[in-house]
Write an enzyme that holds these catalytic residues in place. Structure first.
Site, short mmCIF file in Angstrom:
data_model
loop_
_atom_site.label_atom_id
_atom_site.label_comp_id
_atom_site.label_asym_id
_atom_site.label_seq_id
_atom_site.Cartn_x
_atom_site.Cartn_y
_atom_site.Cartn_z
N HIS A 168 0.84 -1.21 0.00
CA HIS A 168 0.00 0.00 0.00
C HIS A 168 0.87 1.25 0.00
CE1 HIS A 168 -3.39 2.65 1.35
NE2 HIS A 168 -2.39 3.26 1.98
N GLU A 169 1.89 1.27 0.85
CA GLU A 169 2.75 2.46 0.95
C GLU A 169 3.58 2.64 -0.32
OE1 GLU A 169 2.28 4.58 3.24
OE2 GLU A 169 0.95 3.31 4.41
N HIS A 172 1.60 4.32 -3.10
CA HIS A 172 1.49 5.79 -3.07
C HIS A 172 2.61 6.43 -3.89
CE1 HIS A 172 -1.87 6.55 -0.43
NE2 HIS A 172 -1.36 5.84 0.56
N GLU A 225 -6.20 6.78 -1.21
CA GLU A 225 -6.09 5.60 -0.35
C GLU A 225 -6.71 4.38 -1.01
OE1 GLU A 225 -4.45 5.35 2.62
OE2 GLU A 225 -3.74 7.34 2.04
#
Length: 300
Positions: A168-169, A172, A225
């Site tokens: 997920h990070e 980004h 997100e």
């Protein structure tokens, strides 16, 4: 003859109003500049197929420099775990597997949207640091600088869940969300200048920016997100981790926060319930990615 209080008898009075014309010109100029900036810096993201706002003057080297500067500042304030510690080695191993699948996942997602992959991240200088802290958190800065806080380890519990968070990070950074936020801030600044030039006082400008935040900026942040959840989940699945660990992970993350999250409309993040529903809906696709890229891996 009318007596002028200042003694300017008989002098014709000048009409005022030139300032209003100037204000209109300033407003028009700022509006044109804002429109040109917005439409001139739109590009299609290969991961999502959506049009996004990214300043065309900001290239990969600029993002790497900004990310490195922020990374050094954070490391100067935090306490890194020794590189040869077991937890640091395990987390670096997870990161290496995820990074190795970035090109393949970008190519696959871009193909879904009929787009060529951009491979913007090929010039990233990937680096992973584990930070000693009770925070259950992680981040990936533009340019590939990754940090994981030790407080995340007991919440994640296993490598699969840790890979979901780290994916997920990393997503980004791949999606260039930092660059998008910078462009938004510039556009917001132009909007504030328009408000000031239009004669708005400080309170009116504050109300306008508050409405802009709730109506545009916060929903846009929540969409970031959601995008990172999807790309990160596909990345974890393609790296042969079990994406099904995402749901219990976010249940534990919600419990760890003590349910203190603000209402979704006032937050930059979806609420845990919404996030879990989205992840459950993505699970068939994630399992297909796992099967596609890990043919020999058996679901656990």
């Amino acid at each position: 003859m009318r007596q002028d209080p200042l003694g300017n008898q008989g002098r014709p009075r000048r009409r005022r109003g030139g300032g209003g014309g100037l204000r209109v010109l300033v407003l028009l100029g700022l509006a044109v500049y804002g429109g040109c900036y917005y439409f001139g810096n739109r590009t299609v993201d290969p991961y999502t197929g959506e049009k996004v706002l990214i300043d065309r003057s900001l290239d990969a080297e600029d993002e790497k420099a900004l990310g490195l500067e922020a990374y050094r500042q954070i490391l100067a304030q935090e306490r890194p775990v020794a590189a040869d510690a077991q937890v640091a080695q395990q987390i670096r191993g997870i990161a290496q597997r995820l990074i190795a699948r970035v090109d393949a996942v970008e190519t696959a997602l871009a193909a879904e949207h009929g787009r060529p992959p951009g491979h913007f991240s090929r010039s990233f200088d990937w680096e992973v640091t584990v930070l000693q802290s009770e925070q259950a958190n992680a981040f990936c800065l533009p340019g590939g600088k990754i940090a994981v806080y030790t407080g995340l380890v007991p919440v994640a519990r296993n490598a699969d869940a840790m890979a979901v968070v780290m994916g997920h990070e990393i997503a980004h950074a791949l999606l260039r969300h930092g660059a998008q936020r910078m462009a938004q801030q510039k556009l917001s600044g132009i909007g504030q200048m328009v408000g000031a030039a239009g004669g708005m006082d400080a309170q009116q400008q504050e109300l306008l920016m508050s409405a802009f935040g709730y109506g545009y900026l916060l929903p846009y942040a929540r969409s970031h997100e959601v995008q990172a959840d999807e790309v990160g989940l596909m990345l974890a699945a393609a790296a042969c981790f079990d994406p099904r660990q995402a749901v219990p992970l976010w249940e534990r993350m919600s419990a760890a926060s003590g349910g203190q999250a603000p209402p979704e409309f006032a937050s930059t993040h979806p609420n845990p319930g919404t996030r879990i529903q989205n992840l459950q809906a993505l699970m068939p696709k994630a399992m297909a990615y796992r099967q596609r890229f890990c043919e020999s891996a058996q679901p656990r």
